[in-house]
Design a protein around this motif. Structure first.
Motif, mmCIF file in Angstrom:
data_model
loop_
_atom_site.group_PDB
_atom_site.id
_atom_site.type_symbol
_atom_site.label_atom_id
_atom_site.label_comp_id
_atom_site.label_asym_id
_atom_site.label_seq_id
_atom_site.Cartn_x
_atom_site.Cartn_y
_atom_site.Cartn_z
ATOM 1 N N LEU A 45 -13.268 -3.456 -31.635
ATOM 2 C CA LEU A 45 -13.973 -3.701 -30.381
ATOM 3 C C LEU A 45 -13.028 -3.391 -29.231
ATOM 4 O O LEU A 45 -11.857 -3.758 -29.257
ATOM 5 N N GLY A 46 -13.539 -2.737 -28.210
ATOM 6 C CA GLY A 46 -12.700 -2.327 -27.102
ATOM 7 C C GLY A 46 -12.123 -0.949 -27.259
ATOM 8 O O GLY A 46 -11.643 -0.343 -26.309
ATOM 9 N N SER A 47 -12.086 -0.450 -28.509
ATOM 10 C CA SER A 47 -11.679 0.932 -28.821
ATOM 11 C C SER A 47 -10.229 1.249 -28.493
ATOM 12 O O SER A 47 -9.886 2.409 -28.226
ATOM 13 N N ARG A 105 -13.646 -9.967 -34.937
ATOM 14 C CA ARG A 105 -13.961 -9.515 -33.589
ATOM 15 C C ARG A 105 -12.679 -9.523 -32.748
ATOM 16 O O ARG A 105 -12.136 -10.585 -32.439
ATOM 17 N N THR A 145 -10.131 -9.923 -30.238
ATOM 18 C CA THR A 145 -10.079 -10.803 -29.076
ATOM 19 C C THR A 145 -8.725 -10.649 -28.400
ATOM 20 O O THR A 145 -7.710 -10.544 -29.089
ATOM 21 N N TYR A 147 -10.656 -8.649 -26.346
ATOM 22 C CA TYR A 147 -11.637 -7.618 -26.006
ATOM 23 C C TYR A 147 -13.062 -8.152 -26.118
ATOM 24 O O TYR A 147 -13.923 -7.848 -25.291
ATOM 25 N N ARG A 176 -13.975 -10.073 -23.008
ATOM 26 C CA ARG A 176 -14.194 -9.253 -21.806
ATOM 27 C C ARG A 176 -15.384 -8.309 -21.950
ATOM 28 O O ARG A 176 -16.012 -7.945 -20.961
ATOM 29 N N GLN A 177 -15.651 -7.884 -23.170
ATOM 30 C CA GLN A 177 -16.712 -6.904 -23.407
ATOM 31 C C GLN A 177 -17.649 -7.434 -24.497
ATOM 32 O O GLN A 177 -17.638 -6.958 -25.629
ATOM 33 N N PRO A 178 -18.457 -8.438 -24.177
ATOM 34 C CA PRO A 178 -19.273 -9.076 -25.225
ATOM 35 C C PRO A 178 -20.255 -8.134 -25.911
ATOM 36 O O PRO A 178 -20.705 -8.428 -27.019
ATOM 37 N N GLN A 179 -20.586 -7.004 -25.287
ATOM 38 C CA GLN A 179 -21.517 -6.059 -25.900
ATOM 39 C C GLN A 179 -20.807 -4.918 -26.628
ATOM 40 O O GLN A 179 -21.462 -3.972 -27.079
ATOM 41 N N ALA A 180 -19.492 -4.983 -26.741
ATOM 42 C CA ALA A 180 -18.746 -3.906 -27.399
ATOM 43 C C ALA A 180 -19.190 -3.758 -28.852
ATOM 44 O O ALA A 180 -19.468 -4.747 -29.539
ATOM 45 N N LYS A 181 -19.226 -2.520 -29.323
ATOM 46 C CA LYS A 181 -19.687 -2.215 -30.674
ATOM 47 C C LYS A 181 -18.507 -1.933 -31.606
ATOM 48 O O LYS A 181 -17.485 -1.393 -31.181
#
Length: 260
Positions: A139-141, A166, A168, A170, A173-178
């Motif tokens: 997540l966050g890439s 998940r 963290t 990230y 900060r980016q709850p919709q990150a894939k």
């Protein structure tokens, strides 16, 4: 004794992302192995690599990664980690990624770290033979997270043996990150209650003192940020208290319930 292998791209990712689950398994008498991939000291850094430490208030003559490995050692001692492994590969700023934006762009075509990472992790897997592996979703890439995740399919680890955590903070900060595209299809969320472990997790995270101001805004904010986040994670899956959420094979919980 069951063995859990926690794979961390950097010296703090497991603590921030799933330190509560690590503490939970330790309390249930699992053997805990924490392996961090990008841990190499690079003498006389320059440019963006140097800025990554001076921006955190560290002078150019400080061995930044030695400092971070010492923080990792403190975390391991606090959490009762049984074996601490540093895979000794260079972080992205030492592999041609020369700006903050580049860290979160697709991997460079000349970044040939994956074959080396495959070799190192294959040897680790043969040595450790874990019952369960914890790995990031990327997540966050961040490119270091991405390269680690994209190495996993070559390691012949059964999907039933992996929990993807998940990343963290990230995920805060980016709850919709894939998750990265390389994760298997058909995974489902698994929320593990870590309410009893939250205090220990927060104290463990604070061991990474060089990262706390940048990642959380200061030591005083660590507890409030993580407690709020993990309360929301629990609520999202109909639980009370605090939860760390993973992706897992659909029937994972039924197979592992008695051991987690």
């Amino acid at each position: 004794m069951s063995t859990a292998l926690f794979l961390s791209p950097h010296l703090d990712d497991v603590a921030f992302s799933c330190g509560g689950t690590l503490a939970r398994l330790k309390a249930r008498r699992w053997k805990i192995i924490l392996a961090t991939v990008f841990t190499r000291s690079v003498p006389r850094p320059t440019g963006f690599a140097l800025a990554c430490q001076t921006s955190k208030g560290l002078s150019p003559d400080v061995d930044y990664m030695a400092l971070r490995r010492a923080e990792d050692r403190s975390f391991a001692a606090w959490m009762g980690v049984d074996e601490l492994v540093w895979i000794d590969l260079p972080e992205a700023p030492h592999r041609g990624y020369h700006s903050p934006g580049a860290l979160f762009a697709p991997p460079r075509t000349d970044d040939d770290i994956i074959p080396t990472l495959e070799d190192r992790l294959s040897l680790l897997m043969e040595d450790v033979r874990p019952d369960l592996v914890f790995a990031p979703q990327a997540l966050g890439s961040h490119v270091d997270h991405v390269q680690l995740v994209r190495t996993l399919p070559s390691l012949n680890i059964q999907v039933s043996q992996i929990l993807w955590y998940r990343d963290t903070p990230y995920a805060v900060r980016q709850p919709q990150a894939k998750p990265d595209y390389s994760l298997p299809d058909g995974l489902r969320p698994l929320a593990l209650n870590v309410t009893e472990e939250m205090s220990r997790k927060v104290s463990g995270c604070v061991c990474y003192r060089s990262q706390i101001p940048f990642q959380f805004g200061g030591e005083a904010e660590v507890a409030s940020t993580l407690e709020t986040f993990h309360q929301q994670e629990a609520a999202d899956y109909g639980q009370a208290g605090h939860a760390e959420v993973f992706l897992a094979r659909s029937n994972f919980e039924s197979e592992w319930r008695d051991r987690l």
